[in-house]
Design a protein around this motif. Structure first.
Motif, PDB file in Angstrom:
ATOM      1  N   LEU A 123       0.823  -1.209   0.000  1.00  0.00           N
ATOM      2  CA  LEU A 123       0.000   0.000   0.000  1.00  0.00           C
ATOM      3  C   LEU A 123       0.861   1.264   0.000  1.00  0.00           C
ATOM      4  CD1 LEU A 123      -2.735  -1.157   2.502  1.00  0.00           C
ATOM      5  CD2 LEU A 123      -3.215  -0.243   0.212  1.00  0.00           C
ATOM      6  N   LEU A 124       1.910   1.256   0.803  1.00  0.00           N
ATOM      7  CA  LEU A 124       2.784   2.417   0.846  1.00  0.00           C
ATOM      8  C   LEU A 124       3.454   2.639  -0.506  1.00  0.00           C
ATOM      9  CD1 LEU A 124       4.268   4.726   2.190  1.00  0.00           C
ATOM     10  CD2 LEU A 124       5.883   3.065   3.136  1.00  0.00           C
ATOM     11  N   ARG A 125       3.946   1.554  -1.114  1.00  0.00           N
ATOM     12  CA  ARG A 125       4.585   1.683  -2.432  1.00  0.00           C
ATOM     13  C   ARG A 125       3.590   2.214  -3.466  1.00  0.00           C
ATOM     14  NH1 ARG A 125       9.080  -0.220  -4.817  1.00  0.00           N
ATOM     15  NH2 ARG A 125       9.638  -1.368  -2.920  1.00  0.00           N
ATOM     16  N   ALA A 126       2.356   1.698  -3.424  1.00  0.00           N
ATOM     17  CA  ALA A 126       1.342   2.155  -4.369  1.00  0.00           C
ATOM     18  C   ALA A 126       1.014   3.629  -4.153  1.00  0.00           C
ATOM     19  CB  ALA A 126       0.081   1.304  -4.223  1.00  0.00           C
ATOM     20  N   ASP A 127       0.902   4.038  -2.904  1.00  0.00           N
ATOM     21  CA  ASP A 127       0.555   5.417  -2.596  1.00  0.00           C
ATOM     22  C   ASP A 127       1.665   6.376  -3.018  1.00  0.00           C
ATOM     23  OD1 ASP A 127      -1.122   7.414  -1.522  1.00  0.00           O
ATOM     24  OD2 ASP A 127      -0.001   7.406   0.347  1.00  0.00           O
ATOM     25  N   ALA A 128       2.910   6.000  -2.745  1.00  0.00           N
ATOM     26  CA  ALA A 128       4.027   6.906  -3.011  1.00  0.00           C
ATOM     27  C   ALA A 128       4.443   6.923  -4.480  1.00  0.00           C
ATOM     28  CB  ALA A 128       5.229   6.522  -2.140  1.00  0.00           C
ATOM     29  N   THR A 129       4.436   5.752  -5.129  1.00  0.00           N
ATOM     30  CA  THR A 129       4.969   5.655  -6.496  1.00  0.00           C
ATOM     31  C   THR A 129       3.899   5.421  -7.555  1.00  0.00           C
ATOM     32  OG1 THR A 129       5.325   3.253  -6.475  1.00  0.00           O
ATOM     33  CG2 THR A 129       7.047   4.641  -5.497  1.00  0.00           C
ATOM     34  N   GLY A 130       2.686   5.073  -7.139  1.00  0.00           N
ATOM     35  CA  GLY A 130       1.616   4.795  -8.088  1.00  0.00           C
ATOM     36  C   GLY A 130       1.572   3.355  -8.560  1.00  0.00           C
ATOM     37  N   VAL A 131       2.551   2.534  -8.189  1.00  0.00           N
ATOM     38  CA  VAL A 131       2.627   1.151  -8.657  1.00  0.00           C
ATOM     39  C   VAL A 131       1.665   0.264  -7.872  1.00  0.00           C
ATOM     40  CG1 VAL A 131       4.119  -0.856  -8.939  1.00  0.00           C
ATOM     41  CG2 VAL A 131       5.024   1.430  -9.365  1.00  0.00           C
ATOM     42  N   GLY A 132       0.659  -0.304  -8.547  1.00  0.00           N
ATOM     43  CA  GLY A 132      -0.257  -1.248  -7.914  1.00  0.00           C
ATOM     44  C   GLY A 132      -1.490  -0.633  -7.282  1.00  0.00           C
ATOM     45  N   ARG A 133      -1.777   0.628  -7.539  1.00  0.00           N
ATOM     46  CA  ARG A 133      -2.963   1.238  -6.916  1.00  0.00           C
ATOM     47  C   ARG A 133      -4.260   0.555  -7.333  1.00  0.00           C
ATOM     48  NH1 ARG A 133      -1.856   7.764  -7.541  1.00  0.00           N
ATOM     49  NH2 ARG A 133      -0.032   7.894  -6.160  1.00  0.00           N
ATOM     50  N   GLU A 134      -4.280  -0.022  -8.542  1.00  0.00           N
ATOM     51  CA  GLU A 134      -5.508  -0.640  -9.042  1.00  0.00           C
ATOM     52  C   GLU A 134      -5.943  -1.837  -8.199  1.00  0.00           C
ATOM     53  OE1 GLU A 134      -2.014  -2.690 -10.843  1.00  0.00           O
ATOM     54  OE2 GLU A 134      -2.611  -0.589 -10.584  1.00  0.00           O
ATOM     55  N   LYS A 135      -5.054  -2.385  -7.379  1.00  0.00           N
ATOM     56  CA  LYS A 135      -5.409  -3.526  -6.530  1.00  0.00           C
ATOM     57  C   LYS A 135      -6.329  -3.122  -5.382  1.00  0.00           C
ATOM     58  CE  LYS A 135      -1.026  -5.936  -7.382  1.00  0.00           C
ATOM     59  NZ  LYS A 135       0.221  -6.465  -6.748  1.00  0.00           N
ATOM     60  N   TRP A 136      -6.349  -1.838  -5.039  1.00  0.00           N
ATOM     61  CA  TRP A 136      -7.153  -1.362  -3.907  1.00  0.00           C
ATOM     62  C   TRP A 136      -8.031  -0.189  -4.332  1.00  0.00           C
ATOM     63  CZ3 TRP A 136      -1.854  -2.370  -3.144  1.00  0.00           C
ATOM     64  CH2 TRP A 136      -1.567  -3.489  -2.357  1.00  0.00           C
ATOM     65  N   PRO A 137      -9.049  -0.432  -5.150  1.00  0.00           N
ATOM     66  CA  PRO A 137      -9.912   0.672  -5.591  1.00  0.00           C
ATOM     67  C   PRO A 137     -10.644   1.341  -4.441  1.00  0.00           C
ATOM     68  CG  PRO A 137     -10.861  -1.464  -6.177  1.00  0.00           C
ATOM     69  CD  PRO A 137      -9.461  -1.733  -5.710  1.00  0.00           C
ATOM     70  N   GLY A 138     -10.911   0.568  -3.374  1.00  0.00           N
ATOM     71  CA  GLY A 138     -11.589   1.155  -2.230  1.00  0.00           C
ATOM     72  C   GLY A 138     -10.712   2.104  -1.436  1.00  0.00           C
ATOM     73  N   VAL A 139      -9.405   1.986  -1.591  1.00  0.00           N
ATOM     74  CA  VAL A 139      -8.467   2.853  -0.880  1.00  0.00           C
ATOM     75  C   VAL A 139      -8.068   4.052  -1.732  1.00  0.00           C
ATOM     76  CG1 VAL A 139      -6.157   2.994   0.151  1.00  0.00           C
ATOM     77  CG2 VAL A 139      -7.561   0.952   0.498  1.00  0.00           C
ATOM     78  N   PHE A 140      -7.745   3.790  -3.008  1.00  0.00           N
ATOM     79  CA  PHE A 140      -7.207   4.844  -3.861  1.00  0.00           C
ATOM     80  C   PHE A 140      -8.224   5.440  -4.837  1.00  0.00           C
ATOM     81  CE2 PHE A 140      -3.488   2.157  -2.841  1.00  0.00           C
ATOM     82  CZ  PHE A 140      -2.755   3.107  -2.155  1.00  0.00           C
ATOM     83  N   GLY A 141      -9.364   4.760  -5.037  1.00  0.00           N
ATOM     84  CA  GLY A 141     -10.354   5.281  -5.963  1.00  0.00           C
ATOM     85  C   GLY A 141      -9.792   5.361  -7.381  1.00  0.00           C
ATOM     86  N   ASP A 142      -9.921   6.506  -8.015  1.00  0.00           N
ATOM     87  CA  ASP A 142      -9.402   6.714  -9.364  1.00  0.00           C
ATOM     88  C   ASP A 142      -7.909   6.986  -9.266  1.00  0.00           C
ATOM     89  OD1 ASP A 142      -8.864   7.272 -11.971  1.00  0.00           O
ATOM     90  OD2 ASP A 142     -10.131   9.048 -12.111  1.00  0.00           O
ATOM     91  N   SER A 143      -7.110   5.925  -9.413  1.00  0.00           N
ATOM     92  CA  SER A 143      -5.671   6.069  -9.236  1.00  0.00           C
ATOM     93  C   SER A 143      -5.017   6.936 -10.286  1.00  0.00           C
ATOM     94  CB  SER A 143      -5.005   4.685  -9.230  1.00  0.00           C
ATOM     95  OG  SER A 143      -5.231   4.024 -10.471  1.00  0.00           O
ATOM     96  N   GLU A 144      -5.691   7.150 -11.409  1.00  0.00           N
ATOM     97  CA  GLU A 144      -5.104   7.974 -12.469  1.00  0.00           C
ATOM     98  C   GLU A 144      -5.246   9.461 -12.167  1.00  0.00           C
ATOM     99  OE1 GLU A 144      -3.424   6.672 -14.906  1.00  0.00           O
ATOM    100  OE2 GLU A 144      -3.847   4.649 -14.174  1.00  0.00           O
ATOM    101  N   ALA A 145      -6.105   9.793 -11.192  1.00  0.00           N
ATOM    102  CA  ALA A 145      -6.383  11.205 -10.940  1.00  0.00           C
ATOM    103  C   ALA A 145      -5.248  11.893 -10.184  1.00  0.00           C
ATOM    104  CB  ALA A 145      -7.681  11.348 -10.143  1.00  0.00           C
ATOM    105  N   VAL A 146      -4.462  11.137  -9.422  1.00  0.00           N
ATOM    106  CA  VAL A 146      -3.389  11.713  -8.614  1.00  0.00           C
ATOM    107  C   VAL A 146      -2.051  11.150  -9.079  1.00  0.00           C
ATOM    108  CG1 VAL A 146      -2.467  12.032  -6.294  1.00  0.00           C
ATOM    109  CG2 VAL A 146      -4.948  11.915  -6.648  1.00  0.00           C
ATOM    110  N   ALA A 147      -1.177  12.027  -9.533  1.00  0.00           N
ATOM    111  CA  ALA A 147       0.133  11.576 -10.014  1.00  0.00           C
ATOM    112  C   ALA A 147       0.992  11.143  -8.834  1.00  0.00           C
ATOM    113  CB  ALA A 147       0.824  12.709 -10.767  1.00  0.00           C
ATOM    114  N   PRO A 148       1.814  10.107  -9.019  1.00  0.00           N
ATOM    115  CA  PRO A 148       2.701   9.675  -7.926  1.00  0.00           C
ATOM    116  C   PRO A 148       3.705  10.758  -7.577  1.00  0.00           C
ATOM    117  CG  PRO A 148       3.269   8.571  -9.979  1.00  0.00           C
ATOM    118  CD  PRO A 148       1.980   9.277 -10.219  1.00  0.00           C
TER     119      PRO A 148
END
Length: 214
Positions: A123-148
């Motif tokens: 989760l931390l890696r996904a939040d900081a770098t954008g890698v793997g955000r799609e695995k947690w749509p309930g946490v990150f929502g639209d992962s494309e909306a926020v640049a890493p």
């Protein structure tokens, strides 16, 4: 979003890390320049709201008291082992991990701790770098909306522990990490917490579900 630590556990974590820095500086021979900057100088606010980091509070009175109360190291080797060199790799990370484990003794079953640590790191890696955000749509929502906010190549988790969070059905993963932001600034000793709740699956098994960051 980067914020000042609000939970008692984050304050204790910040105090513990600052105490290590204080012990190292107090143990330096008179007139000798320190080999690494203090924790306060390494902690900078992130440049983007997608950062999950909470910089160490340099002005926190609780942390300052803990640092001043720490006895000085008696030998140069003790100083080196207490304070990881700024920007150092695995050798410095092991010291941070030992401090975390000493500050919060384990209180979860080994299987739960492994599951939480694996999820918290991802989760931390996904939040900081954008890698793997799609695995947690309930946490990150639209992962494309926020640049890493941080470069994948310069991202490193320095230490992590998983502990109960006031209830057998709640847990928190504490992480200390380093990274280079989009402005080219590399900082370490960043702090992030991910909170989880235990939920039951349709087959009756239980799992840990991450909670969205607020």
């Amino acid at each position: 979003m980067t914020t000042i630590p609000r939970s008692p556990r984050l304050l204790v974590l910040s105090s513990a890390l600052l105490a290590v820095a204080g012990a190292a500086l107090l143990g330096m021979p008179h007139g000798q320049e320190p080999t690494a900057p203090t924790t306060a100088s390494t902690a900078h606010t992130a440049t983007d709201s997608s950062s999950a980091a909470t910089p160490l509070p340099a002005s926190d009175p609780t942390a300052a008291a803990a640092a001043s109360a720490t006895p000085a190291a008696s030998t140069p080797s003790a100083v080196e082992s207490a304070l990881p060199p700024h920007g150092e790799g695995v050798a410095g990370d092991r010291a941070i991990q030992r401090n975390l484990e000493a500050a919060w003794p384990a209180d979860l079953p080994a299987a739960d701790e492994r599951e939480l640590l694996t999820a918290g790191r991802a989760l931390l890696r996904a939040d900081a770098t954008g890698v793997g955000r799609e695995k947690w749509p309930g946490v990150f929502g639209d992962s494309e909306a926020v640049a890493p906010a941080f470069a994948t190549a310069r991202f490193r988790i320095q230490a992590a522990i998983a502990r109960r969070d006031g209830s057998p059905t709640k847990a928190v993963v504490h992480l200390v990490w380093a990274g280079m932001d989009r402005g080219g600034t590399f900082t370490d000793l960043r702090i992030t917490d991910w909170h989880f709740t235990r939920t039951n699956t349709l087959k009756g098994a239980s799992t840990w579900t991450p909670q969205p960051r607020t």
